[in-house]
Design an enzyme around this catalytic site. Structure first.
Site, PDB file in Angstrom:
ATOM      1  N   GLU A 142       0.856  -1.233  -0.019  1.00 22.06           N
ATOM      2  CA  GLU A 142      -0.151  -0.014  -0.072  1.00 22.06           C
ATOM      3  C   GLU A 142       0.797   1.420  -0.110  1.00 22.06           C
ATOM      4  O   GLU A 142       0.454   2.226  -0.412  1.00 22.06           O
ATOM      5  CB  GLU A 142      -0.854  -0.060   1.165  1.00 22.06           C
ATOM      6  CG  GLU A 142      -2.053  -0.874   1.237  1.00 22.06           C
ATOM      7  CD  GLU A 142      -3.078  -1.043   0.301  1.00 22.06           C
ATOM      8  OE1 GLU A 142      -3.304   0.400  -0.414  1.00 22.06           O
ATOM      9  OE2 GLU A 142      -3.615  -1.918  -0.351  1.00 22.06           O
ATOM     10  N   SER A 174     -48.251 -30.179  37.518  1.00 23.88           N
ATOM     11  CA  SER A 174     -47.537 -31.034  38.520  1.00 23.88           C
ATOM     12  C   SER A 174     -46.270 -30.666  38.757  1.00 23.88           C
ATOM     13  O   SER A 174     -45.505 -31.439  39.628  1.00 23.88           O
ATOM     14  CB  SER A 174     -47.765 -32.608  37.922  1.00 23.88           C
ATOM     15  OG  SER A 174     -48.918 -33.136  38.041  1.00 23.88           O
TER      16      SER A 174
END
Length: 790
Positions: free
Chosen positions: A215, A491
Site C-alpha cells: 500500500e 404437576s
C-alpha cells in the site's frame, strides 16, 4: 550668370529650431510611450497590490483552516479514536478435579473456540487428544479475575468428568484452570461500525511488512503525501484510460476513513492531503500505522461494517490474528484493495489470486524464500465455515442480559465505549437447546403448526443461565416465552408439596402411606372442588414415593391439605418463586401461573440441595481500562433443609427410573437423572423440569392462544429435554449420602421403619434423626433376646 558668379551666391540656411521644440511625430511617439509606461506601471502596481492581498487572505485562510483541521485531528487522535462496541462473552469454562465436564464436551468447546487439533501441540491455540487425556496449549486472555497467561496443561478424565489438571512444564496439579470465554457478540449502538482493537505490538510483523509493501512503500520516508506516487498513478491511469492505480499514502487513506466521505472530488482530495500532512507532522509513524490497522474497512457482515485487522481475522478465519498463518495474513492485506470485489466466499479464485500477488511481492522483497512462497500459494484460503456465525443470534438470552445490566448498572452502560460483559451462557448448552427445540418442534408441529416453546437451562454449580430459547425459531427476536409467559405449571408444583411434608420426618417418610380416596373441598368462595386422578381410579392408599413418581393427584392433595396450603406456598416462596400464589387447594395441583425461567429458579434450589441463589445472566463487567465495575453480591440463602431436599431429589430420580418420565430413563440408562413432568388442565400446557449433575432445565410447550395441545408433560416438553440430552450427553448425578441422611428400610405396606433384611421391606433414604427401625423386624423378642438385650 557665370559659373563663378553662381558659386559666389550665398547658400540658403535652414532655420534653426527653437530651443525645447520637438518634431511633431517624435513628440507623439514620446507621449505615447510615456502614457504606456505610466499605464503599465499602474496596472502592475494594482495587480501586485491585489495579488499580495489575495495571497495574504489565502494564506490566512489556509492557516486558519489548517489550525481548525489540526484541532479536529487532535481531538480524534488524542481522545477516543473509536467508539468500541460492548463485547459480550460467554462463561469461561472452569476445569478442576471433579468438574462435571466430559472429554467430548471439552473437545467440542475447544473447536468452538477455534483451537486446532494436532498430533503434538507446538504453539498457542493447539491441542491433542487421546481417549482419556487432552494436551492443551491455552491462549492468553482477559478474565474478570485478571489476565490469564498462555499455558500448556494436561487434562485427564474419568467416568465422572475431570480427574486432574496438570501444568506440563513442571507437572504441578492446578486447583482450577479456565478456558477463554467465547465472544458472543458486540453490541453496536452508534454508527454500525464493528471493530476489535488490537495494538500494533500484538499484530504479526508479516502483516505490517505486507501492508507497507503493497500500500505505501515509502511510508516511513514521506511526510503524509507522496507527490511521486501521485504523478506515477496519474500517468498509469492516463495510459490505461481508467483508474487502475491510486497514489494515496496510508496516511491519506487514514485521513479519508477518519474524517471524510468517499466522494471523489478535487476539493476532497486537497482536504485529504492537507489532513495527511498535519497528521504526519503531529504524530509518530507507528501511531499512525496502529490507527490505520484498526480503522481500515475490511468487509461487510450484513448490516455491520467490519473495520480493522483484528475483527477481520475473526470475520474471515474465526480465530485471533496472532494465530493466522502467513497466507492468511497475506489475504488480510490483499482484501484491503476491494473487500466486495475480493469476497472470498463469492469469488474464491479472485481472492486467492490477489493473496498470491501479495505473497509474490513479499518474496521479491526478500521477506520470503522460494520454498516458503511456493508452500504459501499452494495452501487453501482456510476460511471459517460460512454457516458458522461470527456473532451469536441469542435474542431471548440477550434480552435477559440487557434487562439485568439495566437493573444493576443503569441503562447508559451499553453506550460506554469498550466495556466487556461476561455472562453465564454456555455455548454448547445453547447449541444443544436450539437443536433440540428445532428438531422436536418440527416433529410435534406436524399436527399443530401453532405449537410454541420456551426453554431455560441453568448451571447447577453457578446458578447462572446457561441457555435460553424463547421461540420455536430460536433466532426469532420477539415474544420471549422463556421469560414472559404466565401459564399454570401443573404437576411441577408437586415436589414442593412433598418437600414440605418430608421436612416433618416424624410424620412423613418416602414410605408413608397416603390416602387415595375421593375428596371434595371448598375453595373459600362458595364453590367446591373434587380433584381426580388422571386414570380416574382410586387406590385407597399408596406410598408417598409412588404417589410422587406416578404424579397421582388425589394423594398429593390429601397430603397438602394435611400440612396446610399456606405451608406449601411458603416452601415455594422460599425456593425463589416470585409470582403470585393463590392459596387455594387447587394450587396443590399447579393452579399457579409461571414461566420457564420462574420454574428453573425453584428447581435450581432443589438441585442445589435447598440453597436459593437468584438466577443471573451476568457475572462481571469491565470498563474500557479493564477495571471491574462494582456489583452487589448475588442474593442467596439456605431456603430448604438439605436433608429433606435430598429425599426430594431421590424421588425425582425415581420419576425418571420408573415413573412418568421413564422413557427418559430408558433413553439414557447409564445416567442417573432427576425429573418431573407436568400437564395443565385439558392438556393445554406441557411442562418438564429436570437436572443432571451439571444443568437444570425447565421447558414449556403449548399454544399462545391457550388452546388444547393434546400433549402431556412426557410427550411434549420432556421430548425437548430428551433431544437436548441427545446432543449434550448427560453427566450422571453424584448422590453420596449427605449429613443427616441414612439408608433406611421400610415396610412396603405400612411404611413402618424396619431393620435391613426384613421381609416385605424396601430400602429408601431417610432422615437419620427420625429413623428408628423396629427391632427384630417388628416381631416379639424371644426370652434370650430379652435376657441379652439383643
Amino acid at each position: 550668370m557665370t559659373d563663378k558668379e553662381t558659386s559666389k551666391k550665398p547658400a540658403r540656411k535652414k532655420a534653426a529650431p527653437k530651443s525645447g521644440a520637438k518634431k511633431p511625430a517624435a513628440k507623439k511617439r514620446a507621449a505615447k510611450a510615456k502614457s504606456a509606461s505610466k499605464g503599465s506601471s499602474g496596472i502592475g502596481r494594482r495587480i501586485w497590490s491585489i495579488s499580495w492581498k489575495l495571497g495574504l487572505i489565502l494564506f490566512v485562510g489556509v492557516l486558519s483552516y489548517g489550525i481548525y483541521l489540526d484541532q479536529v485531528i487532535a481531538r480524534k487522535f488524542e481522545g477516543q479514536k473509536w467508539h468500541l462496541p460492548a463485547q459480550v462473552f460467554s462463561r469461561s469454562m472452569a476445569l478442576y478435579p471433579g468438574a462435571a465436564v466430559s472429554h467430548g464436551q471439552l473437545i467440542a468447546e475447544l473447536k468452538l473456540l477455534g483451537y486446532r487439533k494436532v498430533a503434538n501441540p507446538r504453539q498457542v491455540g493447539e491441542f491433542s487428544a487421546s481417549k482419556t487425556r487432552v494436551d492443551l496449549w491455552r491462549r492468553p486472555f482477559l478474565h474478570p479475575q485478571g489476565t490469564q497467561a498462555e499455558q500448556r496443561v494436561m487434562i485427564t478424565f474419568d467416568q465422572q468428568g475431570v480427574s486432574s489438571v496438570a501444568r506440563n512444564s513442571d507437572n504441578r496439579q492446578l486447583a482450577v484452570f479456565h478456558l477463554e470465554p467465547v465472544l458472543l457478540d458486540r453490541i453496536i449502538t452508534g454508527d454500525g461500525e464493528d471493530r476489535l482493537f488490537v495494538p500494533t505490538a500484538k499484530m504479526p510483523q508479516s502483516i505490517i511488512d505486507s501492508l507497507i509493501l503493497v500500500e505505501d512503500r515509502s511510508f516511513y520516508e514521506h511526510h503524509g503525501v507522496n507527490p511521486f506516487a501521485i504523478i506515477r498513478a496519474a500517468l498509469v491511469n492516463i495510459s490505461a484510460g481508467r483508474t487502475v492505480q491510486g497514489g494515496s499514502t496510508l496516511t491519506q487513506q487514514l485521513a479519508k476513513n477518519f474524517f471524510l466521505s468517499s466522494e471523489r472530488s478535487l476539493v476532497r482530495k486537497i482536504r485529504e492531503a492537507l489532513m495527511a500532512i498535519i497528521i504526519d507532522f503531529r504524530y509518530e509513524k507507528d501511531e499512525i500505522l496502529e490507527a490505520y490497522l484498526n480503522e481500515v474497512y475490511m468487509g461487510q457482515d450484513k448490516a455491520r461494517g467490519v473495520h480493522g485487522m483484528g475483527l477481520a481475522s475473526q470475520f474471515y478465519f474465526g480465530r485471533p490474528i496472532a494465530e493466522l498463518t502467513l497466507p492468511q495474513q497475506a489475504f488480510l492485506v490483499a482484501v484491503i484493495k476491494g473487500p466486495s470485489y475480493y469476497n472470498p466466499w463469492r469469488y474464491p479464485e479472485r481472492a486467492a489470486s490477489r493473496r498470491d500477488l501479495v505473497l509474490r511481492l513479499l518474496m521479491e522483497d526478500g521477506k520470503l524464500n522460494v520454498q516458503q512462497y511456493t508452500a504459501a500459494v499452494e495452501s487453501p484460503l482456510g476460511l471459517r465455515s460460512a454457516d458458522k456465525p461470527v456473532h451469536q443470534k441469542l435474542p431471548a438470552f440477550f434480552a435477559v442480559v440487557q434487562h439485568e445490566l439495566n437493573r444493576r448498572f443503569g441503562d447508559s452502560l451499553l453506550k460506554q465505549s469498550g466495556i466487556k460483559v461476561y455472562t453465564t451462557l454456555d455455548p454448547m448448552a445453547q447449541e444443544a437447546a436450539e437443536k433440540a427445540v428445532k428438531k422436536t418442534m418440527a416433529r410435534l408441529g406436524k399436527n399443530d403448526k401453532t405449537l410454541q416453546v420456551g426453554m431455560v437451562v441453568t448451571d447447577k454449580y453457578s446458578a447462572g443461565i446457561a441457555a435460553m430459547v424463547g421461540d420455536k425459531v430460536p433466532s426469532y427476536k420477539g415474544y420471549n416465552r422463556a421469560v414472559e409467559i404466565r401459564r399454570p405449571i401443573g404437576s411441577l408444583i408437586k415436589p414442593f408439596v412433598y418437600a414440605t411434608a418430608l421436612n416433618q420426618p416424624a410424620k412423613y417418610t418416602l414410605a408413608t402411606p397416603l390416602k387415595d380416596q375421593p375428596i371434595t373441598l371448598n375453595n373459600g368462595q362458595g364453590k367446591t372442588w373434587s380433584p381426580k386422578n388422571v386414570d380416574k381410579k382410586f387406590r385407597g392408599e399408596v406410598p408417598l414415593l409412588t404417589a410422587f413418581k406416578r404424579s397421582i393427584n388425589v394423594p398429593t392433595v390429601n397430603l397438602g391439605m394435611e400440612m396446610g396450603v399456606s405451608s406449601v406456598a411458603t416452601t415455594l416462596d422460599k425456593s425463589g418463586w416470585r409470582g403470585k400464589i393463590s392459596e387455594y387447594p387447587s394450587m396443590l395441583l399447579g393452579a399457579v401461573n409461571g414461566s420457564p425461567l420462574m420454574v428453573a429458579q425453584v428447581y435450581q434450589t432443589i438441585a442445589d440441595n435447598g440453597r436459593y441463589r437468584r438466577l443471573s445472566s451476568v457475572t462481571a463487567v469491565l470498563d474500557m481500562e479493564n477495571n471491574p465495575l462494582p456489583v452487589a453480591r448475588v442474593e442467596q440463602n439456605q431456603a430448604l433443609n438439605p436433608s429433606s431436599t435430598y429425599l426430594v431429589q431421590y424421588a425425582m430420580t425415581q420419576v425418571v427410573k420408573s415413573g412418568t418420565a421413564s422413557r427418559l430413563g430408558k433413553a439414557f440408562p447409564y445416567a442417573t437423572l432427576a425429573g418431573k413432568t407436568g400437564t395443565s388442565n385439558d392438556s393445554r400446557d406441557s411442562w418438564f423440569a429436570g437436572f443432571d449433575e451439571r444443568n437444570v432445565a425447565a421447558i414449556w410447550v403449548g399454544r399462545d392462544d391457550n388452546g388444547k395441545t393434546g400433549l402431556y408433560g412426557s410427550s411434549g416438553a420432556m421430548a425437548v429435554y430428551q433431544d437436548f440430552l441427545g446432543t449434550r450427553p448427560p453427566i450422571s448425578l453424584r448422590r453420596p449420602l449427605i449429613s443427616g441422611v441414612v439408608n433406611g428400610h421400610f415396610d412396603k405396606t405400612t411404611g413402618v421403619a424396619k431393620e435391613s433384611g426384613c421381609e416385605n421391606s424396601i430400602a429408601l433414604p431417610a432422615l437419620e434423626a427420625s429413623y428408628h427401625p423396629a427391632r427384630n423386624c417388628g416381631e416379639p423378642l424371644s426370652w434370650w433376646q430379652k435376657l441379652t438385650g439383643g
